[in-house]
Design an enzyme around this catalytic site. Structure first.
Site, short mmCIF file in Angstrom:
data_model
loop_
_atom_site.label_atom_id
_atom_site.label_comp_id
_atom_site.label_asym_id
_atom_site.label_seq_id
_atom_site.Cartn_x
_atom_site.Cartn_y
_atom_site.Cartn_z
CD GLU A 290 141.27 -52.05 -141.99
OE1 GLU A 290 140.49 -52.99 -141.72
OE2 GLU A 290 142.47 -52.22 -142.25
CE1 TYR B 259 128.13 -58.80 -149.08
CE2 TYR B 259 130.09 -58.58 -150.44
CZ TYR B 259 129.16 -59.37 -149.80
OH TYR B 259 129.27 -60.74 -149.88
CG ASP C 77 142.06 -60.49 -140.83
OD1 ASP C 77 142.68 -61.26 -140.06
OD2 ASP C 77 142.54 -60.06 -141.89
CE1 TYR D 272 139.38 -56.68 -138.46
CE2 TYR D 272 138.55 -55.10 -140.08
CZ TYR D 272 139.50 -56.01 -139.66
OH TYR D 272 140.60 -56.23 -140.45
#
Length: 335
Positions: free
Chosen positions: A38, A83, A139, A121
């Site tokens: 995830e 990221y 999503d 989330y």
């Protein structure tokens, strides 16, 4: 169970994707694997994540192995995914779980939200996929599917979809349902040219009945700023390249780099020479173009004290961002 969920689950049984982090018919036996997938899937495509996930699980097969690893090792394994804050927060979360939760994920949404790097989330995803709890997981695929199903014609944001998603989420088979609705969006209810004739919700879908599939959803668009900066190629007398860990807590901090600045700001006074070539990279909020500069002047000791000089052969030992790897390849320093 509602009719929509029954139709979707029957479709998923025959058409659902096989993914390395997925099981069917029950909760995943390893919440750690769910969590890794995830976090990797944030801002990254499924196709890209598959290989990274398998390499990661070989290197860090358990939460314990991740917590015991150095941050440098974690960042090295993350290279190319971008990221990098995600990797740093994963390491912090593993340490936190080791210290406070006996290296286990709590099967409770409120407690999950107290963990480093876990937001609404990811907490919902863990509840659904790892514990088979009836959590609403939303999503981009789910937003598109539900916007079309309900015929929502205005600009759509995640918060607008939550009530609609919750209304369809069944109390049973939560893990399969969450996977199924994502797969429906990824493979059938696609952004362009959706395959409506193969959709289990074809006859219930408002957008399809009104021939609005291609016009829904309308998503909020953001315009990325463009920046032009400089990257500095600096060598020692024995031809070793200067690298350092990016300082501070901001963009790409903690990763090794060739010094650069997102604006045309130079690190010290010198006679700078622009080198051929440049590198472009897209970040979340802006597009960056870096020009290359070097100098033959002596390098200030206070500057070189912030890093070290390495040979080209040693570069593979350090965790660099995709931006820096692009620059090294453009300069023919890294093949």
């Amino acid at each position: 169970m509602n009719k929509e969920a029954e139709l979707l689950l029957a479709w998923y049984k025959e058409n659902g994707r096989t993914l390395p982090w997925r099981v069917r018919g029950k909760a995943h036996p390893d919440p750690y694997a769910v969590w890794v997938s995830e976090i990797m899937l944030q801002q990254t495509t499924v196709k890209t994540v598959c290989d990274y996930f398998e390499r990661w699980m070989k290197r860090f097969p358990t939460l314990h192995s991740l917590a015991d690893a150095s941050l440098d090792d974690v960042l090295r394994q993350w290279q190319g995914l971008g990221y990098y804050t995600r990797a740093k927060k994963m390491h912090a979360c593993a340490l936190f779980l080791q210290e406070h939760f006996n290296e286990t994920f709590p099967a409770d949404r409120v407690q999950l939200l107290t963990l480093p790097g876990i937001g609404p989330y990811t907490a919902s995803s863990l509840c659904a996929f790892a514990f088979n709890m009836p959590e609403t997981v939303i999503d981009g695929n789910v937003i598109r599917v539900l916007s079309r199903y309900y015929g929502i014609t205005g600009t759509v944001e995640r918060k607008n979809i939550e009530p609609y998603a919750a209304a369809l989420t069944p109390q049973e088979s939560a893990a399969d349902y969450a996977s199924a609705i994502m797969d429906l969006g990824a493979t059938v209810c696609t952004p362009a040219a959706p395959k409506c004739s193969t959709c289990p919700w074809e006859h219930q879908c408002t957008a399809h009945s009104r021939h609005l599939e291609e016009k829904i959803p309308q998503l909020k668009k953001t315009v990325k700023k463009k920046k032009k900066g400089a990257l500095f190629i600096l060598y020692s007398p024995d031809n070793k390249l200067f690298i350092r860990k990016r300082p501070g807590k901001g963009l790409l901090s903690g990763l090794w780099e060739i010094p650069w600045h997102e604006e045309m700001t130079f690190p010290f006074k010198a006679e700078w020479t622009e080198l051929p070539g440049k590198v472009r990279h897209i970040f979340t909020h802006f597009e960056l173009e870096l020009l290359f500069f070097t100098t033959g002047d002596p390098l200030p000791e206070e500057f070189t004290a912030t890093g070290l000089f390495v040979s080209p052969e040693e570069l593979s030992c350090y965790a660099f961002s995709t931006l820096i790897k692009k620059a090294l390849k453009e300069l023919n320093i890294l093949t």
